[in-house]
Each structure stands twice: as structure tokens, then as C-alpha cells.
Scaffold this active site. Structure first.
Site, PDB file in Angstrom:
ATOM      1  N   ARG A  38       0.817  -1.219   0.000  1.00 51.10           N
ATOM      2  CA  ARG A  38       0.000   0.000   0.000  1.00 51.10           C
ATOM      3  C   ARG A  38       0.851   1.268   0.000  1.00 51.10           C
ATOM      4  NH1 ARG A  38      -3.331   3.035   4.192  1.00 51.10           N
ATOM      5  NH2 ARG A  38      -5.236   3.727   3.102  1.00 51.10           N
ATOM      6  N   ILE A  64      -7.049   7.766  -0.746  1.00 50.93           N
ATOM      7  CA  ILE A  64      -7.040   6.304  -0.806  1.00 50.93           C
ATOM      8  C   ILE A  64      -7.847   5.815   0.391  1.00 50.93           C
ATOM      9  CG2 ILE A  64      -4.846   6.182   0.473  1.00 50.93           C
ATOM     10  CD1 ILE A  64      -4.168   3.669  -1.096  1.00 50.93           C
ATOM     11  N   SER A  65      -8.737   4.856   0.155  1.00 48.15           N
ATOM     12  CA  SER A  65      -9.613   4.369   1.220  1.00 48.15           C
ATOM     13  C   SER A  65      -8.823   3.646   2.299  1.00 48.15           C
ATOM     14  CB  SER A  65     -10.663   3.416   0.645  1.00 48.15           C
ATOM     15  OG  SER A  65     -11.521   4.082  -0.248  1.00 48.15           O
ATOM     16  N   GLN A  66      -9.388   3.615   3.510  1.00 47.64           N
ATOM     17  CA  GLN A  66      -8.736   2.881   4.591  1.00 47.64           C
ATOM     18  C   GLN A  66      -8.704   1.395   4.254  1.00 47.64           C
ATOM     19  OE1 GLN A  66     -12.273   3.879   7.264  1.00 47.64           O
ATOM     20  NE2 GLN A  66     -11.402   2.096   8.321  1.00 47.64           N
ATOM     21  N   PHE A 206     -17.392   8.476   1.513  1.00 48.10           N
ATOM     22  CA  PHE A 206     -16.512   8.495   0.346  1.00 48.10           C
ATOM     23  C   PHE A 206     -16.549   9.870  -0.311  1.00 48.10           C
ATOM     24  CE2 PHE A 206     -16.579   3.949   0.700  1.00 48.10           C
ATOM     25  CZ  PHE A 206     -15.470   3.489   0.000  1.00 48.10           C
TER      26      PHE A 206
END
EC number: 2.1.1.77
Length: 217
Positions: A38, A64-66, A206
Site C-alpha cells: 500500500r 485512498i480508502s482505509q 466516500f
């Protein structure tokens, strides 16, 4: 993507504590999350926090999403090794890199040219050769490669974009955050012939899905 990348211990802790520890059980998803680096999808100085369970900036007002949300939405999509998958919202390419380990082909669409270019570079760096990055309005989907066994949307839409339901293969799944700009629910839509079954999973937050069938810019 078989080469071991640095910070593998951090990835393993991330998977054990943040992902498996919160109920994700699919072994293929857990393995992909443990293998894909990541930190290579996050610009400095934020890359130092790459394995914390938090969204992070990637530039151009995008995030960037968790890790937990990436794993959850991937598990809900349930991609199989022979599947063709469409992702809406490439971002830095991390979600597509996870999907690339689980499906035969991934098409990911990114609205912003600079972000799409970075996603291509990041995906090339980790050897994700089965991913195609397209620049454009993701709410239209990508009919040229349809139908898709799975469609995953990584931005919030006020409703499910109609073109995406039309490009979903029979027995396919669409995973998308649906709701207002502030809060949404993850929705899973399953197609059975001409019928669709919808299930709401849990609340999320989001960035908005900008496009013809999403939010206005």
C-alpha cells in the site's frame, strides 16, 4: 506481483488487526491485502502511515480508502479467478492492484488525467499487468469490455448509475456507496437475469462520484 516488498511486517499486522480482526474472512482477500504494498500507492509524507487504518491523501483532492474498507468492499464483490471486473474511481491504483490478484482482468476508470497517469505508473511498478486504466467519466462504465462479473465503485453516488447495472453480467455483483455527499451506505446489487436484488451493508463516507450519472462537479 510475487516479489516480497518492504514493510511486510506492517502489512501482516494491518491484516491481522484491522482486517481479519474486524471480521473479513475470505482467505484470498486477506492474502492480497498482505502482499500488495500500500505504501507504494501513497505519496510522501503520507506513505509513512500507509498501514494505519485510515484514508490518506493522494493528491488532486483525492484519497485512498482505509484498508478495512478496501478489504470489505472486495470481499462483498467476491471476485473469482476467471472474472472480468470493472472499477470506477482508480485513484492511485491500490484497489485495482488488490483486484488484479483476485480476477482475470480489471478495467479501472479515472476521471482525472493526472491521477490516471499515476495509477498506471503505480500498477506497473507492482507488476499488475492484467489491469487497464481508462481516463473518462466512470458513471458511463466501459461498454467496450462489458459485461462484467463484478463492478466496484470507489466514490459515492446519489443513486446507482444506470449504465453500470446494464453492464453487469448475469449473476454479477455491483458494490457501490450510495447516499448523500456527507454519508452513504455500501450497497450490493446482484443481477439475476432481468431482476436485481439490493442489500445495504453499512455506513461509510466516500468522496463524491462526479459524472453524468453521479454528482455534478
Amino acid at each position: 506481483m510475487t516479489t516480497p516488498y518492504p514493510r511486510s511486517d506492517e502489512r501482516r499486522r494491518m491484516v491481522d488487526l484491522q482486517i481479519a480482526g474486524r471480521g473479513i474472512r475470505d482467505p484470498r482477500v486477506l492474502a492480497a491485502m498482505a502482499e500488495v504494498p500500500r505504501h507504494l500507492f501513497i505519496p510522501p509524507p503520507y506513505d509513512r502511515d500507509a498501514y494505519a487504518d485510515t484514508p490518506l491523501p493522494i493528491g488532486n483532492d483525492q484519497t485512498i480508502s482505509q484498508p478495512y474498507i478496501v478489504a470489505l468492499m472486495t470481499e462483498l464483490l467476491h471476485p473469482c479467478p476467471e472474472d472480468r471486473v470493472l472499477e470506477i474511481g482508480a485513484g492511485s491504483g491500490y484497489q485495482a492492484a488488490i483486484l488484479a490478484r483476485l480476477a482475470a482482468k480489471v478495467v479501472t476508470i479515472e476521471r482525472l488525467g493526472a491521477v490516471a497517469a499515476q495509477a498506471r505508473a503505480n500498477l506497473a511498478a507492482v507488476g499488475a499487468e492484467n489491469v487497464e486504466v481508462i481516463e473518462g467519466d466512470g458513471t458511463f462504465g466501459y461498454p467496450l469490455s462489458a459485461p462484467y462479473d463484478g463492478i466496484l465503485v470507489t466514490a459515492a453516488s446519489p443513486e446507482i448509475p444506470q449504465p453500470l447495472t446494464e453492464q453487469l453480467a448475469d449473476k454479477g455483483r455491483l458494490v457501490v456507496p450510495v447516499g448523500g455527499r456527507a454519508m452513504q451506505d455500501i450497497v450490493v446489487l446482484e443481477r439475476d437475469g432481468s431482476r436485481y436484488r439490493e442489500e445495504r451493508i453499512e455506513g461509510v463516507r466516500f468522496v463524491p462520484l462526479i459524472g453524468k450519472y453521479g454528482w455534478e462537479n
